[in-house]
Motif scaffolding. Structure first.
Motif, PDB file in Angstrom:
ATOM      1  N   ALA A   1      -6.257  -7.479 -14.052  1.00 55.65           N
ATOM      2  CA  ALA A   1      -5.352  -8.598 -13.784  1.00 55.65           C
ATOM      3  C   ALA A   1      -3.907  -8.161 -13.554  1.00 55.65           C
ATOM      4  N   GLU A   2      -3.607  -6.879 -13.745  1.00 52.35           N
ATOM      5  CA  GLU A   2      -2.238  -6.415 -13.607  1.00 52.35           C
ATOM      6  C   GLU A   2      -1.853  -6.249 -12.131  1.00 52.35           C
ATOM      7  N   PRO A   3      -0.593  -6.557 -11.780  1.00 51.71           N
ATOM      8  CA  PRO A   3      -0.145  -6.301 -10.395  1.00 51.71           C
ATOM      9  C   PRO A   3      -0.074  -4.803 -10.127  1.00 51.71           C
ATOM     10  N   ARG A   4      -0.423  -4.407  -8.919  1.00 55.21           N
ATOM     11  CA  ARG A   4      -0.439  -2.990  -8.553  1.00 55.21           C
ATOM     12  C   ARG A   4       0.195  -2.807  -7.185  1.00 55.21           C
ATOM     13  N   ASP A   5       0.731  -1.632  -6.986  1.00 55.07           N
ATOM     14  CA  ASP A   5       1.298  -1.282  -5.688  1.00 55.07           C
ATOM     15  C   ASP A   5       0.154  -0.785  -4.799  1.00 55.07           C
ATOM     16  N   GLU A   6      -0.278  -1.632  -3.881  1.00 54.31           N
ATOM     17  CA  GLU A   6      -1.436  -1.320  -3.039  1.00 54.31           C
ATOM     18  C   GLU A   6      -1.020  -0.914  -1.628  1.00 54.31           C
ATOM     19  N   ARG A   7       0.224  -0.508  -1.444  1.00 51.97           N
ATOM     20  CA  ARG A   7       0.710  -0.241  -0.092  1.00 51.97           C
ATOM     21  C   ARG A   7      -0.011   0.926   0.573  1.00 51.97           C
ATOM     22  N   ILE A   8      -0.364   1.961  -0.171  1.00 54.10           N
ATOM     23  CA  ILE A   8      -0.995   3.133   0.448  1.00 54.10           C
ATOM     24  C   ILE A   8      -2.325   2.770   1.105  1.00 54.10           C
ATOM     25  N   PRO A   9      -3.306   2.220   0.373  1.00 50.97           N
ATOM     26  CA  PRO A   9      -4.578   1.907   1.038  1.00 50.97           C
ATOM     27  C   PRO A   9      -4.455   0.840   2.112  1.00 50.97           C
ATOM     28  N   LEU A  10      -3.591  -0.159   1.902  1.00 49.61           N
ATOM     29  CA  LEU A  10      -3.457  -1.205   2.913  1.00 49.61           C
ATOM     30  C   LEU A  10      -2.751  -0.679   4.167  1.00 49.61           C
ATOM     31  N   THR A  11      -1.812   0.233   3.983  1.00 52.58           N
ATOM     32  CA  THR A  11      -1.169   0.866   5.140  1.00 52.58           C
ATOM     33  C   THR A  11      -2.182   1.689   5.928  1.00 52.58           C
ATOM     34  N   LEU A  12      -3.014   2.438   5.245  1.00 52.08           N
ATOM     35  CA  LEU A  12      -4.032   3.234   5.925  1.00 52.08           C
ATOM     36  C   LEU A  12      -5.057   2.350   6.623  1.00 52.08           C
ATOM     37  N   LEU A  13      -5.380   1.217   6.014  1.00 51.17           N
ATOM     38  CA  LEU A  13      -6.309   0.285   6.650  1.00 51.17           C
ATOM     39  C   LEU A  13      -5.705  -0.276   7.933  1.00 51.17           C
ATOM     40  N   ALA A  14      -4.440  -0.695   7.866  1.00 54.29           N
ATOM     41  CA  ALA A  14      -3.771  -1.219   9.062  1.00 54.29           C
ATOM     42  C   ALA A  14      -3.634  -0.142  10.131  1.00 54.29           C
ATOM     43  N   TRP A  15      -3.282   1.068   9.726  1.00 48.95           N
ATOM     44  CA  TRP A  15      -3.150   2.171  10.683  1.00 48.95           C
ATOM     45  C   TRP A  15      -4.493   2.465  11.359  1.00 48.95           C
ATOM     46  N   THR A  16      -5.565   2.477  10.589  1.00 49.48           N
ATOM     47  CA  THR A  16      -6.886   2.738  11.149  1.00 49.48           C
ATOM     48  C   THR A  16      -7.235   1.704  12.209  1.00 49.48           C
ATOM     49  N   TYR A  17      -6.962   0.461  11.913  1.00 49.08           N
ATOM     50  CA  TYR A  17      -7.258  -0.609  12.868  1.00 49.08           C
ATOM     51  C   TYR A  17      -6.417  -0.474  14.136  1.00 49.08           C
ATOM     52  N   LEU A  18      -5.113  -0.400  13.976  1.00 47.99           N
ATOM     53  CA  LEU A  18      -4.219  -0.376  15.137  1.00 47.99           C
ATOM     54  C   LEU A  18      -4.418   0.877  15.982  1.00 47.99           C
ATOM     55  N   SER A  19      -4.566   2.035  15.331  1.00 42.79           N
ATOM     56  CA  SER A  19      -4.743   3.277  16.086  1.00 42.79           C
ATOM     57  C   SER A  19      -6.094   3.302  16.800  1.00 42.79           C
ATOM     58  N   SER A  20      -7.113   2.676  16.206  1.00 44.70           N
ATOM     59  CA  SER A  20      -8.429   2.633  16.854  1.00 44.70           C
ATOM     60  C   SER A  20      -8.387   1.783  18.112  1.00 44.70           C
ATOM     61  N   VAL A  21      -7.706   0.645  18.044  1.00 39.93           N
ATOM     62  CA  VAL A  21      -7.563  -0.202  19.229  1.00 39.93           C
ATOM     63  C   VAL A  21      -6.802   0.539  20.326  1.00 39.93           C
ATOM     64  N   LEU A  22      -5.668   1.138  19.952  1.00 40.26           N
ATOM     65  CA  LEU A  22      -4.835   1.836  20.932  1.00 40.26           C
ATOM     66  C   LEU A  22      -5.571   3.014  21.556  1.00 40.26           C
ATOM     67  N   ALA A  23      -6.226   3.841  20.727  1.00 48.47           N
ATOM     68  CA  ALA A  23      -6.891   5.039  21.234  1.00 48.47           C
ATOM     69  C   ALA A  23      -8.000   4.684  22.214  1.00 48.47           C
ATOM     70  N   ASN A  24      -8.788   3.656  21.891  1.00 59.40           N
ATOM     71  CA  ASN A  24      -9.892   3.286  22.782  1.00 59.40           C
ATOM     72  C   ASN A  24      -9.399   2.596  24.049  1.00 59.40           C
ATOM     73  N   ALA A  25      -8.331   1.821  23.936  1.00 58.79           N
ATOM     74  CA  ALA A  25      -7.828   1.099  25.107  1.00 58.79           C
ATOM     75  C   ALA A  25      -7.091   2.014  26.071  1.00 58.79           C
ATOM     76  N   VAL A  26      -6.365   3.010  25.538  1.00 60.84           N
ATOM     77  CA  VAL A  26      -5.467   3.809  26.375  1.00 60.84           C
ATOM     78  C   VAL A  26      -5.996   5.218  26.614  1.00 60.84           C
ATOM     79  N   PHE A  27      -6.331   5.930  25.563  1.00 62.64           N
ATOM     80  CA  PHE A  27      -6.655   7.351  25.685  1.00 62.64           C
ATOM     81  C   PHE A  27      -8.121   7.612  26.018  1.00 62.64           C
ATOM     82  N   PHE A  28      -9.039   6.901  25.368  1.00 57.87           N
ATOM     83  CA  PHE A  28     -10.461   7.139  25.606  1.00 57.87           C
ATOM     84  C   PHE A  28     -11.004   6.297  26.753  1.00 57.87           C
ATOM     85  N   VAL A  29     -10.202   5.336  27.227  1.00 58.73           N
ATOM     86  CA  VAL A  29     -10.584   4.438  28.327  1.00 58.73           C
ATOM     87  C   VAL A  29     -11.940   3.788  28.021  1.00 58.73           C
ATOM     88  N   ARG A  30     -12.018   3.185  26.835  1.00 55.00           N
ATOM     89  CA  ARG A  30     -13.216   2.430  26.448  1.00 55.00           C
ATOM     90  C   ARG A  30     -12.765   1.002  26.123  1.00 55.00           C
TER      91      ARG A  30
END
Length: 272
Positions: free
Chosen positions: A213-242
């Motif tokens: 029930a304690e508040p926690r600093d969850e920025r690291i995993p949530l930042t990595l989750l957001a980065w994974t999503y955004l970089s996957s969209v960008l890489a497939n749309a631009v670099f991998f041409v998928r």
């Protein structure tokens, strides 16, 4: 005097624990930066350099997740997480390679390095590295644990809409399954990921956590989750041409992440 010493000891232990948590948090940020740093050049190289970056990304991401878990939830919870996520990932991948259940028929190549029971060693680490951010996202909805577990499973399954086409194109594994497919990947694979991801998230939500029930600093995993999503969209749309992979994965995973970020009625009732 002895009484004063006894009174001082808990404060000393608290201070020591706080220092340990700060150090682990700093290490977690360094590892997270390492994840981003290894993924940025990934689309720009090929061959052995790309394979090396793949392995490095998985290891750094896994270490970042585990380090954050130890810093915010304690060593015991982090150890349980590793056993559940890595052990579960290895078990289900071993079952999948030898029986085709629950993903469909596939086989690993030799490009990802050593294998255990026919499974590339980095693969269970990949399950764990993303299972933790998925858990962190959905634990805010833990008053509805069944739905939270399904949401965690959807995070993992929609992430694989990016992952599988990329890994198959790189030759890390190949499919022998037939039937309906999404961007060349059997639909059975998505359903298998959803099943396993839901069970995995459910077990993580059930792990004993005295400070739940304690508040926690969850920025690291949530930042990595957001980065994974955004970089996957960008890489497939631009670099991998998928564009098909970028569109399907972007829409599906984006919708799941939004569902995880928005408050649920069960959360609002609990706050009243």
């Amino acid at each position: 005097m002895p009484h004063a010493l006894r009174a001082a000891r808990p404060r000393g232990r608290d201070r020591s624990g706080e220092i340990r948590r700060h150090r682990l948090s700093a290490a977690g940020w360094l590892l997270a930066i390492g994840v981003v740093a290894t993924q940025i050049p990934y689309p720009l190289v090929d061959g052995t350099a790309r394979v090396a970056l793949t392995a490095a990304t998985v290891v750094l991401f896994f270490l970042a997740s585990t380090t954050h878990a130890a810093a915010t939830r304690g060593p015991a919870w982090a150890a349980g997480f590793v056993v559940v996520a890595v052990g579960g990932g290895l078990a289900v991948e071993t079952l999948g390679v030898h029986t085709g259940v629950p993903f469909g028929r596939y086989v690993y190549g030799s490009s990802l390095g050593p294998r255990l029971f026919g499974v590339s060693i980095v693969v269970p680490l990949a399950w764990a590295m993303m299972a933790y951010p998925a858990y962190v996202l959905v634990r805010r909805h833990q008053r509805a644990p069944d739905r939270a577990a399904v949401l965690g499973g959807l995070v993992l399954a929609t992430w694989d809409l990016f992952l599988d086409p990329q890994m198959v194109a790189a030759g890390h594994w190949r499919w022998n399954a037939t039937g309906p497919a999404l961007n060349g990947i059997p639909v059975t694979n998505f359903l298998g990921w959803l099943l396993v991801g839901t069970l995995l998230t459910g077990v993580l939500l059930a792990l004993p956590d005295p400070g739940r029930a304690e508040p926690r600093d969850e920025r690291i995993p949530l930042t990595l989750l957001a980065w994974t999503y955004l970089s996957s969209v960008l890489a497939n749309a631009v670099f991998f041409v998928r564009p098909g992979v970028a569109a399907l994965g972007g829409a599906a995973m984006g919708a799941v992440l939004l569902a995880g970020l928005r408050p649920w009625r069960s959360d609002q009732r609990a706050d009243r």
